[in-house]
Design a protein around this motif. Structure first.
Motif, PDB file in Angstrom:
ATOM      1  N   LEU A 135       0.839  -1.252   0.170  1.00 45.78           N
ATOM      2  CA  LEU A 135       0.035   0.148   0.168  1.00 45.78           C
ATOM      3  C   LEU A 135       0.877   1.440   0.023  1.00 45.78           C
ATOM      4  O   LEU A 135       0.560   2.170  -0.797  1.00 45.78           O
ATOM      5  CB  LEU A 135      -0.982   0.001   1.219  1.00 45.78           C
ATOM      6  CG  LEU A 135      -2.190  -0.879   1.229  1.00 45.78           C
ATOM      7  CD1 LEU A 135      -2.950  -0.762   2.350  1.00 45.78           C
ATOM      8  CD2 LEU A 135      -3.153  -0.383   0.014  1.00 45.78           C
ATOM      9  N   LEU A 162      -0.037   7.185   6.755  1.00 43.33           N
ATOM     10  CA  LEU A 162      -1.081   6.465   6.968  1.00 43.33           C
ATOM     11  C   LEU A 162      -1.314   5.025   6.123  1.00 43.33           C
ATOM     12  O   LEU A 162      -2.146   4.159   6.714  1.00 43.33           O
ATOM     13  CB  LEU A 162      -2.423   7.422   6.356  1.00 43.33           C
ATOM     14  CG  LEU A 162      -2.539   8.689   7.156  1.00 43.33           C
ATOM     15  CD1 LEU A 162      -3.761   9.725   6.590  1.00 43.33           C
ATOM     16  CD2 LEU A 162      -2.991   8.277   8.647  1.00 43.33           C
ATOM     17  N   LEU A 163      -0.931   4.987   4.894  1.00 40.50           N
ATOM     18  CA  LEU A 163      -0.934   3.637   4.210  1.00 40.50           C
ATOM     19  C   LEU A 163       0.096   2.684   4.888  1.00 40.50           C
ATOM     20  O   LEU A 163      -0.439   1.537   4.777  1.00 40.50           O
ATOM     21  CB  LEU A 163      -0.459   3.968   2.742  1.00 40.50           C
ATOM     22  CG  LEU A 163      -1.402   4.753   2.005  1.00 40.50           C
ATOM     23  CD1 LEU A 163      -1.015   4.927   0.272  1.00 40.50           C
ATOM     24  CD2 LEU A 163      -2.661   3.987   1.867  1.00 40.50           C
ATOM     25  N   ALA A 166      -1.846   1.257   7.833  1.00 43.95           N
ATOM     26  CA  ALA A 166      -2.843   0.471   7.341  1.00 43.95           C
ATOM     27  C   ALA A 166      -2.405  -0.738   7.040  1.00 43.95           C
ATOM     28  O   ALA A 166      -2.952  -1.837   7.124  1.00 43.95           O
ATOM     29  CB  ALA A 166      -3.782   1.443   6.205  1.00 43.95           C
ATOM     30  N   TRP A 169      -1.367  -2.721   9.855  1.00 47.57           N
ATOM     31  CA  TRP A 169      -2.699  -3.223  10.546  1.00 47.57           C
ATOM     32  C   TRP A 169      -3.327  -4.280   9.960  1.00 47.57           C
ATOM     33  O   TRP A 169      -3.628  -5.333  10.535  1.00 47.57           O
ATOM     34  CB  TRP A 169      -3.534  -1.975  10.906  1.00 47.57           C
ATOM     35  CG  TRP A 169      -4.776  -2.260  11.710  1.00 47.57           C
ATOM     36  CD1 TRP A 169      -4.653  -2.274  13.013  1.00 47.57           C
ATOM     37  CD2 TRP A 169      -6.175  -2.858  11.438  1.00 47.57           C
ATOM     38  NE1 TRP A 169      -6.141  -2.523  13.580  1.00 47.57           N
ATOM     39  CE2 TRP A 169      -6.692  -3.139  12.536  1.00 47.57           C
ATOM     40  CE3 TRP A 169      -6.519  -3.156  10.193  1.00 47.57           C
ATOM     41  CZ2 TRP A 169      -8.226  -3.419  12.534  1.00 47.57           C
ATOM     42  CZ3 TRP A 169      -7.949  -3.619  10.145  1.00 47.57           C
ATOM     43  CH2 TRP A 169      -8.537  -3.739  11.520  1.00 47.57           C
ATOM     44  N   LEU A 170      -3.478  -4.223   8.791  1.00 52.40           N
ATOM     45  CA  LEU A 170      -3.908  -5.302   8.094  1.00 52.40           C
ATOM     46  C   LEU A 170      -3.292  -6.586   8.118  1.00 52.40           C
ATOM     47  O   LEU A 170      -3.789  -7.649   8.157  1.00 52.40           O
ATOM     48  CB  LEU A 170      -4.645  -4.996   6.505  1.00 52.40           C
ATOM     49  CG  LEU A 170      -5.398  -3.938   6.228  1.00 52.40           C
ATOM     50  CD1 LEU A 170      -5.251  -3.301   4.937  1.00 52.40           C
ATOM     51  CD2 LEU A 170      -6.876  -4.295   6.408  1.00 52.40           C
ATOM     52  N   TRP A 183     -15.421  -5.500   8.780  1.00 51.56           N
ATOM     53  CA  TRP A 183     -14.419  -5.514   7.843  1.00 51.56           C
ATOM     54  C   TRP A 183     -13.867  -6.524   6.981  1.00 51.56           C
ATOM     55  O   TRP A 183     -13.367  -6.437   5.971  1.00 51.56           O
ATOM     56  CB  TRP A 183     -13.354  -4.614   8.542  1.00 51.56           C
ATOM     57  CG  TRP A 183     -12.432  -5.258   9.702  1.00 51.56           C
ATOM     58  CD1 TRP A 183     -12.546  -5.192  10.811  1.00 51.56           C
ATOM     59  CD2 TRP A 183     -11.215  -6.013   9.125  1.00 51.56           C
ATOM     60  NE1 TRP A 183     -11.777  -6.000  11.622  1.00 51.56           N
ATOM     61  CE2 TRP A 183     -10.960  -6.441  10.429  1.00 51.56           C
ATOM     62  CE3 TRP A 183     -10.532  -6.366   8.341  1.00 51.56           C
ATOM     63  CZ2 TRP A 183      -9.977  -7.426  10.598  1.00 51.56           C
ATOM     64  CZ3 TRP A 183      -9.618  -7.168   8.470  1.00 51.56           C
ATOM     65  CH2 TRP A 183      -9.240  -7.762   9.697  1.00 51.56           C
TER      66      TRP A 183
END
Length: 214
Positions: A135, A162-163, A166, A169-170, A183
């Motif tokens: 990402l 931010l990416l 993310a 986290w993913l 989600w």
């Protein structure tokens, strides 16, 4: 009727009942395994589509990387190169999935089908986690294609951070323990995952039936 005769009749009835249950279990096992394999076959077109589109996309991205290197745009070349590597890994994984699907379809024993589906599920989760790690590269694709002012650079860096968060986290949270969360269901709503879950559900019915007998 004597007590011995009653016992013999009861034993004969119990033997017939056990035989009927065994036949029903075998019939259920064969039927549910057939349904599971049918669901597995429906996954093939998704895998083939992903492979074909992935190979075409790899060729396109490779061309972009070559052009970026030729014009010394190393920001774009590096980020596109990461994307190229991840996409190649995903295509290779999909090729492996075809082999796994073929083995599942040819498996005779229920336990072999269950194990094959579990391995396929684990591999699908892993390749998805790896895919999300790329990402951040999308935030720096355009760097190097011109001169940017301070605020544009700040925005680009902020988006990249931010990416990164993310992606991490993913990668940490994509697992079966979160399969019930909205989600997760949103991310894994594709025909590929849906058919995989259906196949496992069909086989789980066999265990439910056996548990109900007990």
């Amino acid at each position: 009727m004597e007590e011995q005769d009653i016992k013999q009749l009861w034993q004969a009835y119990d033997a017939q009942l056990q035989e009927a249950l065994r036949v029903n279990e075998n019939t259920l096992r064969e039927l549910q395994t057939l349904k599971a394999k049918r669901a597995v076959r429906r996954m093939l077109w998704v895998k083939w589509l992903g492979i074909i589109v992935g190979i075409i996309w790899i060729a396109v991205v490779y061309t972009w990387v070559s052009i970026a290197l030729a014009v010394h745009n190393y920001f774009f070349a590096a980020s596109a190169g990461v994307h190229l590597v991840v996409t190649t890994v995903m295509v290779v994984t999909y090729l492996r999935h075809l082999g796994m699907l073929h083995r599942i379809d040819r498996a005779a024993a229920v336990i072999a089908v269950q194990e094959g589906l579990a391995r396929l599920q684990a591999s699908t989760l892993e390749v998805t986690r790896i895919g999300f790690l790329q990402l951040p590269v999308f935030a720096v694709f355009m760097l190097g294609w011109g001169v940017y002012n301070r605020w544009q650079i700040v925005i680009c860096v902020a988006v990249a951070i931010l990416l990164i968060l993310a992606a991490l986290w993913l990668y940490a949270n994509i697992s079966l323990k979160n399969a019930h969360k909205p989600w997760f269901r949103l991310l894994f709503s594709s025909p590929e995952w849906t058919q995989l879950v259906r196949a496992q559900t069909f086989l789980a019915a066999i265990e439910d039936y056996k548990g109900g007998e007990g």
